[in-house]
Design a protein around this motif. Structure first.
Motif, PDB file in Angstrom:
ATOM      1  N   GLY A  14      17.395  -5.157  13.281  1.00 39.26           N
ATOM      2  CA  GLY A  14      18.551  -6.323  12.934  1.00 39.26           C
ATOM      3  C   GLY A  14      18.051  -7.746  13.975  1.00 39.26           C
ATOM      4  N   ASN A  15      17.231  -8.133  14.700  1.00 37.40           N
ATOM      5  CA  ASN A  15      16.812  -9.360  15.262  1.00 37.40           C
ATOM      6  C   ASN A  15      16.868  -9.969  14.547  1.00 37.40           C
ATOM      7  N   THR A  16      17.122 -10.967  15.260  1.00 36.57           N
ATOM      8  CA  THR A  16      17.454 -12.255  13.842  1.00 36.57           C
ATOM      9  C   THR A  16      16.395 -13.839  14.870  1.00 36.57           C
ATOM     10  N   GLU A  17      15.497 -14.515  14.501  1.00 35.68           N
ATOM     11  CA  GLU A  17      15.231 -15.913  15.258  1.00 35.68           C
ATOM     12  C   GLU A  17      15.978 -16.908  15.819  1.00 35.68           C
ATOM     13  N   THR A  18      15.586 -17.673  16.149  1.00 34.96           N
ATOM     14  CA  THR A  18      16.626 -18.876  16.243  1.00 34.96           C
ATOM     15  C   THR A  18      16.053 -20.284  17.396  1.00 34.96           C
ATOM     16  N   VAL A  19      15.987 -20.817  16.773  1.00 32.09           N
ATOM     17  CA  VAL A  19      15.436 -22.112  17.432  1.00 32.09           C
ATOM     18  C   VAL A  19      14.769 -21.321  18.753  1.00 32.09           C
ATOM     19  N   ALA A  20      15.734 -21.582  19.764  1.00 35.34           N
ATOM     20  CA  ALA A  20      15.365 -20.906  21.370  1.00 35.34           C
ATOM     21  C   ALA A  20      14.510 -20.009  20.872  1.00 35.34           C
ATOM     22  N   THR A  21      14.324 -18.721  20.312  1.00 33.57           N
ATOM     23  CA  THR A  21      13.372 -17.810  20.421  1.00 33.57           C
ATOM     24  C   THR A  21      11.656 -18.557  19.748  1.00 33.57           C
TER      25      THR A  21
ATOM     26  N   LEU B  48       0.934  -1.108  -0.159  1.00 33.33           N
ATOM     27  CA  LEU B  48      -0.126   0.036  -0.216  1.00 33.33           C
ATOM     28  C   LEU B  48       0.977   1.355  -0.156  1.00 33.33           C
ATOM     29  N   ALA B  49       2.178   0.723   0.671  1.00 31.39           N
ATOM     30  CA  ALA B  49       2.776   2.161   0.894  1.00 31.39           C
ATOM     31  C   ALA B  49       3.174   2.365  -0.481  1.00 31.39           C
ATOM     32  N   GLU B  50       3.729   1.473  -1.196  1.00 30.21           N
ATOM     33  CA  GLU B  50       4.274   1.634  -2.382  1.00 30.21           C
ATOM     34  C   GLU B  50       2.977   2.871  -4.000  1.00 30.21           C
ATOM     35  N   ARG B  51       2.487   1.713  -3.512  1.00 25.57           N
ATOM     36  CA  ARG B  51       1.311   2.577  -4.976  1.00 25.57           C
ATOM     37  C   ARG B  51       0.503   3.800  -4.233  1.00 25.57           C
ATOM     38  N   THR B  52       0.510   4.446  -2.821  1.00 23.95           N
ATOM     39  CA  THR B  52       0.370   5.090  -3.028  1.00 23.95           C
ATOM     40  C   THR B  52       1.132   6.815  -2.615  1.00 23.95           C
ATOM     41  N   GLY B  53       2.723   5.790  -1.729  1.00 27.89           N
ATOM     42  CA  GLY B  53       3.491   7.655  -1.757  1.00 27.89           C
ATOM     43  C   GLY B  53       3.007   7.666   0.076  1.00 27.89           C
ATOM     44  N   LEU B  54       2.314   6.991   0.626  1.00 30.29           N
ATOM     45  CA  LEU B  54       2.094   7.389   1.782  1.00 30.29           C
ATOM     46  C   LEU B  54       3.439   7.010   2.440  1.00 30.29           C
ATOM     47  N   PRO B  55       3.882   7.222   3.662  1.00 30.63           N
ATOM     48  CA  PRO B  55       4.626   6.761   4.810  1.00 30.63           C
ATOM     49  C   PRO B  55       4.105   5.000   5.439  1.00 30.63           C
ATOM     50  N   PRO B  56       4.875   3.894   4.715  1.00 31.67           N
ATOM     51  CA  PRO B  56       5.056   3.267   6.194  1.00 31.67           C
ATOM     52  C   PRO B  56       5.840   3.258   7.159  1.00 31.67           C
ATOM     53  N   VAL B  57       5.252   2.243   8.282  1.00 32.42           N
ATOM     54  CA  VAL B  57       5.729   2.544   9.803  1.00 32.42           C
ATOM     55  C   VAL B  57       6.276   0.513  10.366  1.00 32.42           C
ATOM     56  N   ALA B  58       7.049   0.398  10.043  1.00 34.81           N
ATOM     57  CA  ALA B  58       6.577  -0.588  10.749  1.00 34.81           C
ATOM     58  C   ALA B  58       6.837  -0.927  12.022  1.00 34.81           C
ATOM     59  N   VAL B  59       5.387  -1.348  11.677  1.00 34.08           N
ATOM     60  CA  VAL B  59       5.167  -1.861  14.367  1.00 34.08           C
ATOM     61  C   VAL B  59       6.328  -2.174  15.117  1.00 34.08           C
ATOM     62  N   ASP B  60       6.786  -3.684  14.223  1.00 34.03           N
ATOM     63  CA  ASP B  60       7.671  -4.130  15.380  1.00 34.03           C
ATOM     64  C   ASP B  60       8.815  -3.576  15.266  1.00 34.03           C
ATOM     65  N   GLU B  61       9.542  -1.835  14.429  1.00 33.87           N
ATOM     66  CA  GLU B  61      10.379  -1.756  14.530  1.00 33.87           C
ATOM     67  C   GLU B  61      10.241  -0.544  15.771  1.00 33.87           C
ATOM     68  N   LEU B  62       9.207  -0.031  16.323  1.00 35.61           N
ATOM     69  CA  LEU B  62       8.645   0.661  17.290  1.00 35.61           C
ATOM     70  C   LEU B  62       9.232   0.187  18.700  1.00 35.61           C
ATOM     71  N   THR B  63       8.539  -1.199  18.225  1.00 32.33           N
ATOM     72  CA  THR B  63       8.337  -2.083  19.778  1.00 32.33           C
ATOM     73  C   THR B  63       9.002  -2.660  20.166  1.00 32.33           C
ATOM     74  N   TRP B  64      10.556  -3.160  19.780  1.00 31.08           N
ATOM     75  CA  TRP B  64      11.383  -3.976  20.430  1.00 31.08           C
ATOM     76  C   TRP B  64      13.142  -3.826  19.732  1.00 31.08           C
ATOM     77  N   ARG B  65      13.640  -3.488  20.670  1.00 31.25           N
ATOM     78  CA  ARG B  65      15.262  -2.955  20.344  1.00 31.25           C
ATOM     79  C   ARG B  65      16.390  -4.274  20.353  1.00 31.25           C
TER      80      ARG B  65
END
Length: 173
Positions: free
Chosen positions: A109-116, A17-34
């Motif tokens: 930059g977080n990565t998922e592992t078997v443990a996570t 949708l962001a690509e089609r509309t030109g509206l800025p996308p917000v990746a919420v997980d980027e705001l909630t996880w360090r």
């Protein structure tokens, strides 16, 4: 805002949708996880999302319960992905396995592992804990004539047909 259960494809649709509309996308997980999978405190999340929602335009790829009140005051359209559990769960498991095997960075930059992937707070377990609540919330919004418009899609083909029918420029319900 694109809303749906975990694994339904919210981030992918929001980016489209962001690509089609030109509206800025917000990746919420980027705001909630360090980095290091450290959660951002709830009050800080509310401050960040308040600043984003005060902006003229945005596309959120999700809404967390901790601050949905802020988003819902400003949102003009909710696109709901109300897919069956088997579909969203199969997507989520496939994505999680791929991320683990390929060490694909996700948010900050977080990565998922078997443990996570098998931890008590894993995204797959979160799917099971949150599925019914998110689905109910979406259906309540759709039934509320006082709220913002809600487009509810029960299958990805419906989304594809809707996207194909949209003209270039800002997407409207």
């Amino acid at each position: 805002m694109v809303y749906g259960v975990t694994g339904s494809g919210k981030s992918t649709l929001a980016q489209e949708l962001a690509e089609r509309t030109g509206l800025p996308p917000v990746a919420v997980d980027e705001l909630t996880w360090r980095p290091g999978w450290v959660p951002v405190p709830g009050d800080e999340q509310r401050k960040i999302i308040s600043e984003i929602c005060a902006g003229e335009s945005w596309i959120l790829d999700h809404g967390y319960g901790k601050w949905l009140d802020i988003v819902n005051e400003r949102v003009e359209l909710i696109i709901g992905l109300d897919y069956p559990r088997w579909l969203s769960l199969s997507r989520l498991v496939r994505r999680t396995i791929g991320n683990v095997l390929l060490r694909t960075p996700t948010c900050n930059g977080n990565t998922e592992t078997v443990a996570t992937a098998v931890a008590d707070d894993s995204i797959v377990r979160w799917h099971f804990r949150s599925f019914a609540r998110k689905r109910q919330r979406l259906r309540e919004w759709a039934a509320d004539p006082q709220g913002p418009p809600v487009l509810v899609f029960s299958h990805p083909r419906q989304v594809e047909r809707w996207l194909a029918a949209q003209r270039p420029g800002p997407v409207r319900g």
